[in-house]
Design a protein around this motif. Structure first.
Motif, PDB file in Angstrom:
ATOM      1  N   THR A 161     -21.426 -37.234  24.322  1.00  0.00           N
ATOM      2  CA  THR A 161     -22.849 -36.893  24.340  1.00  0.00           C
ATOM      3  C   THR A 161     -23.511 -37.580  25.524  1.00  0.00           C
ATOM      4  N   ALA A 162     -24.714 -37.131  25.868  1.00  0.00           N
ATOM      5  CA  ALA A 162     -25.432 -37.713  27.008  1.00  0.00           C
ATOM      6  C   ALA A 162     -25.660 -39.207  26.799  1.00  0.00           C
ATOM      7  N   MET A 306     -29.134 -20.436  15.446  1.00  0.00           N
ATOM      8  CA  MET A 306     -27.856 -21.042  15.820  1.00  0.00           C
ATOM      9  C   MET A 306     -26.801 -19.970  16.072  1.00  0.00           C
ATOM     10  N   GLU A 307     -26.788 -18.965  15.228  1.00  0.00           N
ATOM     11  CA  GLU A 307     -25.816 -17.889  15.401  1.00  0.00           C
ATOM     12  C   GLU A 307     -26.007 -17.205  16.754  1.00  0.00           C
ATOM     13  N   ASN A 308     -27.253 -16.909  17.106  1.00  0.00           N
ATOM     14  CA  ASN A 308     -27.527 -16.237  18.382  1.00  0.00           C
ATOM     15  C   ASN A 308     -27.174 -17.120  19.569  1.00  0.00           C
ATOM     16  N   ARG A 309     -27.404 -18.418  19.421  1.00  0.00           N
ATOM     17  CA  ARG A 309     -27.071 -19.346  20.512  1.00  0.00           C
ATOM     18  C   ARG A 309     -25.573 -19.341  20.795  1.00  0.00           C
ATOM     19  N   VAL A 463     -20.768 -32.372  14.987  1.00  0.00           N
ATOM     20  CA  VAL A 463     -22.032 -32.525  14.261  1.00  0.00           C
ATOM     21  C   VAL A 463     -23.052 -31.580  14.882  1.00  0.00           C
ATOM     22  N   ASN A 464     -24.139 -31.352  14.144  1.00  0.00           N
ATOM     23  CA  ASN A 464     -25.288 -30.612  14.658  1.00  0.00           C
ATOM     24  C   ASN A 464     -26.520 -31.461  14.365  1.00  0.00           C
ATOM     25  N   PRO A 465     -27.174 -32.009  15.398  1.00  0.00           N
ATOM     26  CA  PRO A 465     -28.308 -32.918  15.176  1.00  0.00           C
ATOM     27  C   PRO A 465     -29.421 -32.316  14.317  1.00  0.00           C
ATOM     28  N   LYS A 466     -29.487 -31.004  14.275  1.00  0.00           N
ATOM     29  CA  LYS A 466     -30.522 -30.343  13.472  1.00  0.00           C
ATOM     30  C   LYS A 466     -30.301 -30.565  11.982  1.00  0.00           C
ATOM     31  N   TYR A 467     -29.052 -30.808  11.592  1.00  0.00           N
ATOM     32  CA  TYR A 467     -28.716 -30.891  10.172  1.00  0.00           C
ATOM     33  C   TYR A 467     -28.024 -32.224   9.863  1.00  0.00           C
ATOM     34  N   PRO A 468     -28.754 -33.200   9.357  1.00  0.00           N
ATOM     35  CA  PRO A 468     -28.130 -34.478   8.980  1.00  0.00           C
ATOM     36  C   PRO A 468     -27.083 -34.271   7.885  1.00  0.00           C
TER      37      PRO A 468
END
Length: 498
Positions: A161-162, A306-309, A463-468
């Motif tokens: 990650t950054a 998310m699906e479209n991304r 992981v996805n930061p949007k979803y803990p």
């Protein structure tokens, strides 16, 4: 070997420490690892039995593995049993393959790669001369070094990650990404490394192990050949299905609950837990997606943004697979056999640039009965015969017949073998059937393609930061597809969960 076949039909609790969606190799491995730290773990699988792509079927004494057929790095399996102080050999056995693969070329010449490296060198020298032998040894030495300096770190740790980009353990690796062999395509690296076109084709072929285009993917992926040739190829006793059968048995022994034929959706809750609805009603403190992340966002979590991304990312290849019961087969064949197309670059242009079915694709024939006679009765052979197709492009009956005719002609010319006369039974898989069974979006075998140097960075993380408290493992996320990598993804996830 110990196999447990019984399964749960209802959850034993209303809430779980961890719920895992998907019962393939990565889901099972995650459950086994996390059971060391958490009491209540539930694994949910939509199919009648767990295993994902590592499924099989039978007909009149013939047995076929439906999915992956190349087995390397068995230590990834053994670790799961050793974690629980179990003897892996009481659950699962394998043996090294004397011949990892035989490659057949359009001019009827062939090269067999063997576990006996001296035999391999002799084979290469007979076709590519002494220079080809020297180039082979040099290439493997370089791919070994590249794996140790860069590859092993990135497939054994979470995607960078950054925030962590300037940590010393990472910055020490960056200089290796400036190396010429990493910045150029795999094909360019191979063409510069080998003077023989035979050898270039063989080492280009390793790009297809992750469903990608050797003319575009980074030379970094030359490390794939290191894993198979330097570390060795193996055959699992009982076939590839035996791998997940052993993991299912271990998971049940240690108290993991497995629900099959169960379809669910999940909703994030304000307290950072997840509500699972559908065929069961439970809550999860932590949730793991061990299925294709596109399918997860489309059908399980239902997040259209998310699906479209992720839909924009190029997909790896799918496949048209014939399962043939052969009365006699070709006795010269080994477990793994590859018949190269005349124009390899044209084939990949058709698959990726034009996104159409290739006119004359390379053919892969896997015959497990060569190593395990019980997979075919009366001296017959069980052929798993595959050609690559673009993800989401459905071969019709005319194309299937065209492929059968192409394969039949090749075998008649080279072995005087009548394919159609020898077939006792036929079934087939295509991208639609692959997607229906495994949930692989568009039937892509390895999720996103790896057709650039930055592909690994662009791949969905664990992981996805949007979803803990939501984690991802399996072949479509970091570090990638194939049994060794999906098992590493399970290990990464188990270590990410606090």
């Amino acid at each position: 070997m110990k196999f447990t076949t019984e399964r749960e039909i209802m959850p034993k609790s209303d809430s779980y420490d961890v719920v895992i969606i998907g019962g393939g190799a990565s889901g099972l491995a995650s459950a086994i690892r996390l059971k060391k730290r958490f009491d209540k773990i539930l694994l949910i699988e939509k199919n009648p039995r767990a295993g994902g792509k590592l499924d099989d079927f039978e007909w009149n004494g013939f047995r076929w593995d439906k999915g992956p057929s190349v087995f390397t790095e068995p230590n990834n399996i053994d670790q799961l049993f050793e974690l629980w102080d179990k003897n892996p050999r009481e659950y699962f056995n394998f043996e090294p393959l004397d011949e990892s693969c035989t490659y057949y070329f359009p001019d009827h010449s062939s090269i067999t790669l063997s576990s006996d490296h001296e035999k391999t060198r002799e084979q290469i020298e007979s076709v590519a001369g002494a220079k080809g032998r020297e180039e082979f040894e040099s290439y493997l030495k370089e791919s070994d070094a590249l794996f140790e300096k860069v590859g092993d770190y990135f497939i054994s740790n979470p995607r960078p990650t950054a925030r962590k980009a300037f940590k010393k353990e990472l910055t020490s690796k960056y200089k290796h990404f400036l190396r010429k062999e990493v910045r150029q395509s795999l094909h360019t690296l191979n063409a510069r490394s080998f003077s023989s076109e035979y050898m270039v084709k063989i080492f280009d072929r390793f790009g297809t192990y992750i469903g990608s285009n050797p003319y575009k993917m980074s030379g970094l992926y030359s490390t794939i050949s290191h894993v198979e040739i330097n570390k060795g190829a193996y055959f699992p006793i009982g076939g590839m299905r035996a791998i997940v059968e052993s993991l299912i048995t271990l998971a049940k022994e240690i108290g993991v609950e497995i629900l099959c034929e169960t379809e669910v959706q999940v909703q994030p809750q304000s307290d950072k837990t997840y509500k699972i609805t559908g065929d069961v009603q439970v809550t999860a403190d932590r949730l793991i997606s061990a299925i294709d992340h596109m399918t997860f966002y489309n059908k399980i979590l239902v997040d259209s943004r998310m699906e479209n991304r992720w839909r924009k990312i190029e997909r790896s290849t799918s496949a048209l697979v014939f399962y043939w019961a052969m009365e006699k087969g070709v006795k010269e064949f080994g477990v793994h056999n590859i018949f190269f197309s005349e124009d390899y670059q044209k084939e990949f242009s058709e698959l990726f640039d034009q996104r159409r079915l290739a006119d004359e694709p390379t053919v892969y024939i896997h015959i497990s009965s060569v190593a395990h006679k019980e997979d075919a009765p009366n001296g017959g052979q069980n052929w798993f015969t595959m050609v690559n197709v673009p993800a989401g492009v459905l071969p019709d009956e005319a194309y299937r017949e065209k492929m059968k005719e192409m394969i039949a002609k090749r075998l008649k010319d080279q072995f005087d073998f009548d394919l159609r006369e020898d077939i006792l039974f036929e079934d087939w898989w295509d991208c639609d059937r692959i997607q229906e069974h495994s949930g692989s979006y568009m039937g892509a075998l390895y999720g996103p393609a790896s057709n650039s140097l930055l592909s690994s960075v662009k791949r969905h993380g664990n992981v996805n930061p949007k979803y803990p408290n939501l984690y991802f493992c399996g072949g479509t996320v970091h570090p990638g597809g194939g049994i060794p990598l999906v098992l590493r993804s399970a290990k990464i996830v188990s270590e990410l969960i606090p």
